[in-house]
Design a protein around this motif. Sequence first.
Motif, PDB file in Angstrom:
ATOM      1  N   LEU A  17       0.283   5.043 -16.527  1.00 46.53           N
ATOM      2  CA  LEU A  17       0.117   3.715 -15.946  1.00 46.53           C
ATOM      3  C   LEU A  17      -0.332   3.783 -14.486  1.00 46.53           C
ATOM      4  N   SER A  18       0.213   4.708 -13.725  1.00 53.85           N
ATOM      5  CA  SER A  18      -0.187   4.839 -12.317  1.00 53.85           C
ATOM      6  C   SER A  18      -1.647   5.275 -12.203  1.00 53.85           C
ATOM      7  N   HIS A  19      -2.082   6.167 -13.066  1.00 57.81           N
ATOM      8  CA  HIS A  19      -3.476   6.600 -13.036  1.00 57.81           C
ATOM      9  C   HIS A  19      -4.410   5.497 -13.538  1.00 57.81           C
ATOM     10  N   TRP A  20      -3.937   4.725 -14.521  1.00 58.76           N
ATOM     11  CA  TRP A  20      -4.730   3.593 -14.998  1.00 58.76           C
ATOM     12  C   TRP A  20      -4.954   2.583 -13.883  1.00 58.76           C
ATOM     13  N   MET A  21      -3.923   2.308 -13.078  1.00 60.16           N
ATOM     14  CA  MET A  21      -4.051   1.347 -11.974  1.00 60.16           C
ATOM     15  C   MET A  21      -5.176   1.763 -11.026  1.00 60.16           C
ATOM     16  N   ALA A  77       4.271   1.183 -10.960  1.00 60.99           N
ATOM     17  CA  ALA A  77       4.352   1.360 -12.417  1.00 60.99           C
ATOM     18  C   ALA A  77       5.811   1.385 -12.866  1.00 60.99           C
ATOM     19  N   MET A  78       6.645   2.067 -12.101  1.00 62.79           N
ATOM     20  CA  MET A  78       8.064   2.143 -12.421  1.00 62.79           C
ATOM     21  C   MET A  78       8.702   0.753 -12.355  1.00 62.79           C
ATOM     22  N   GLN A  79       8.355   0.002 -11.326  1.00 60.65           N
ATOM     23  CA  GLN A  79       8.895  -1.350 -11.187  1.00 60.65           C
ATOM     24  C   GLN A  79       8.422  -2.239 -12.351  1.00 60.65           C
ATOM     25  N   TYR A  80       7.197  -2.022 -12.791  1.00 61.16           N
ATOM     26  CA  TYR A  80       6.668  -2.771 -13.936  1.00 61.16           C
ATOM     27  C   TYR A  80       7.486  -2.474 -15.201  1.00 61.16           C
ATOM     28  N   LEU A  81       7.761  -1.196 -15.455  1.00 68.28           N
ATOM     29  CA  LEU A  81       8.543  -0.826 -16.635  1.00 68.28           C
ATOM     30  C   LEU A  81       9.954  -1.400 -16.588  1.00 68.28           C
ATOM     31  N   MET A  82      10.480  -1.623 -15.370  1.00 69.40           N
ATOM     32  CA  MET A  82      11.821  -2.183 -15.214  1.00 69.40           C
ATOM     33  C   MET A  82      11.805  -3.717 -15.149  1.00 69.40           C
ATOM     34  N   GLY A  83      10.614  -4.329 -15.293  1.00 65.11           N
ATOM     35  CA  GLY A  83      10.513  -5.774 -15.297  1.00 65.11           C
ATOM     36  C   GLY A  83      10.507  -6.416 -13.919  1.00 65.11           C
ATOM     37  N   ARG A  84      10.233  -5.640 -12.880  1.00 64.68           N
ATOM     38  CA  ARG A  84      10.236  -6.149 -11.502  1.00 64.68           C
ATOM     39  C   ARG A  84       8.835  -6.287 -10.910  1.00 64.68           C
ATOM     40  N   THR A  86       4.553  -7.501 -12.034  1.00 62.43           N
ATOM     41  CA  THR A  86       3.737  -8.160 -13.056  1.00 62.43           C
ATOM     42  C   THR A  86       2.496  -7.336 -13.387  1.00 62.43           C
ATOM     43  N   ARG A  87       1.988  -7.580 -14.574  1.00 62.09           N
ATOM     44  CA  ARG A  87       0.750  -6.916 -15.001  1.00 62.09           C
ATOM     45  C   ARG A  87      -0.410  -7.314 -14.089  1.00 62.09           C
ATOM     46  N   GLU A  88      -0.447  -8.570 -13.689  1.00 66.95           N
ATOM     47  CA  GLU A  88      -1.515  -9.061 -12.815  1.00 66.95           C
ATOM     48  C   GLU A  88      -1.527  -8.317 -11.483  1.00 66.95           C
ATOM     49  N   LYS A  89      -0.342  -8.050 -10.940  1.00 66.03           N
ATOM     50  CA  LYS A  89      -0.265  -7.309  -9.673  1.00 66.03           C
ATOM     51  C   LYS A  89      -0.791  -5.883  -9.856  1.00 66.03           C
ATOM     52  N   LEU A  90      -0.493  -5.268 -11.000  1.00 62.42           N
ATOM     53  CA  LEU A  90      -0.990  -3.916 -11.262  1.00 62.42           C
ATOM     54  C   LEU A  90      -2.504  -3.924 -11.427  1.00 62.42           C
ATOM     55  N   MET A  91      -3.014  -4.934 -12.109  1.00 64.70           N
ATOM     56  CA  MET A  91      -4.459  -5.019 -12.337  1.00 64.70           C
ATOM     57  C   MET A  91      -5.225  -5.252 -11.036  1.00 64.70           C
ATOM     58  N   ASN A  92      -4.567  -5.837 -10.051  1.00 66.98           N
ATOM     59  CA  ASN A  92      -5.203  -6.087  -8.757  1.00 66.98           C
ATOM     60  C   ASN A  92      -4.706  -5.115  -7.686  1.00 66.98           C
ATOM     61  N   PHE A  93      -4.236  -3.947  -8.101  1.00 71.96           N
ATOM     62  CA  PHE A  93      -3.752  -2.929  -7.168  1.00 71.96           C
ATOM     63  C   PHE A  93      -4.773  -2.698  -6.057  1.00 71.96           C
ATOM     64  N   ARG A  94      -4.320  -2.742  -4.831  1.00 74.47           N
ATOM     65  CA  ARG A  94      -5.132  -2.552  -3.631  1.00 74.47           C
ATOM     66  C   ARG A  94      -6.198  -3.633  -3.453  1.00 74.47           C
ATOM     67  N   GLY A  98      -2.783  -8.308  -5.093  1.00 73.32           N
ATOM     68  CA  GLY A  98      -2.275  -7.262  -5.976  1.00 73.32           C
ATOM     69  C   GLY A  98      -1.172  -6.447  -5.349  1.00 73.32           C
ATOM     70  N   ALA A  99      -0.668  -5.494  -6.109  1.00 71.93           N
ATOM     71  CA  ALA A  99       0.329  -4.562  -5.588  1.00 71.93           C
ATOM     72  C   ALA A  99      -0.291  -3.806  -4.411  1.00 71.93           C
ATOM     73  N   GLN A 100       0.505  -3.588  -3.400  1.00 70.88           N
ATOM     74  CA  GLN A 100       0.021  -2.970  -2.177  1.00 70.88           C
ATOM     75  C   GLN A 100      -0.250  -1.473  -2.339  1.00 70.88           C
ATOM     76  N   SER A 101      -1.097  -0.958  -1.474  1.00 76.35           N
ATOM     77  CA  SER A 101      -1.415   0.473  -1.513  1.00 76.35           C
ATOM     78  C   SER A 101      -0.261   1.299  -0.975  1.00 76.35           C
ATOM     79  N   TYR A 102       0.730   0.663  -0.390  1.00 79.17           N
ATOM     80  CA  TYR A 102       1.986   1.303  -0.011  1.00 79.17           C
ATOM     81  C   TYR A 102       3.095   0.303  -0.315  1.00 79.17           C
ATOM     82  N   PRO A 103       4.297   0.763  -0.688  1.00 82.39           N
ATOM     83  CA  PRO A 103       5.377  -0.184  -0.977  1.00 82.39           C
ATOM     84  C   PRO A 103       5.706  -1.023   0.258  1.00 82.39           C
TER      85      PRO A 103
END
Length: 147
Positions: A17-21, A77-84, A86-94, A98-103
């Motif tokens: 999942l992390s590599h897919w992002m 990806a880990m937060q996604y698997l734990m339900g914390r 969203t798929r949309e945030k992963l799809m818009n990574f960076r 979207g999910a940030q390039s750093y936490p």
Amino acid sequence: MTDTSHLKIIEKRLLWLSHWMIHHANHIRPKADGIKTGGHQASSASVVSIMTALYFSALRPEDRVAVKPHASPVFHAMQYLMGRQTREKLMNFRGFGGAQSYPSRTKDIDDVDFSTGSVGLGVGISALASIVQDFVRAEFRPIIRFG
């Protein structure tokens, strides 16, 4: 001997999942300017086993972790698997929204302990937090002892 087969399954899912992002951000998601988004697959791969063991086996609720910025895809990806997350945030990574390039505690919706930024603040902030925790424990020990 402890059975860790469930951790291996989680680890493989996190790695994929992390590599897919990163792949999605660079090669699938439309970009008006055509510039590569970036991402750090090797940095994610280098910590996926450690993060899997920590978050799915070792950490207690009171423990805090500073995730290195280049490993944010694994963290998200880990937060996604734990339900914390969203798929949309992963799809818009960076990307925008979207999910940030750093936490980031302020920009991400998932459970971030420390905003590490892109300048290597993780070591400093986690060391300071540990020193403060030790100081508070030493200074505020209960005066009354039972037993």
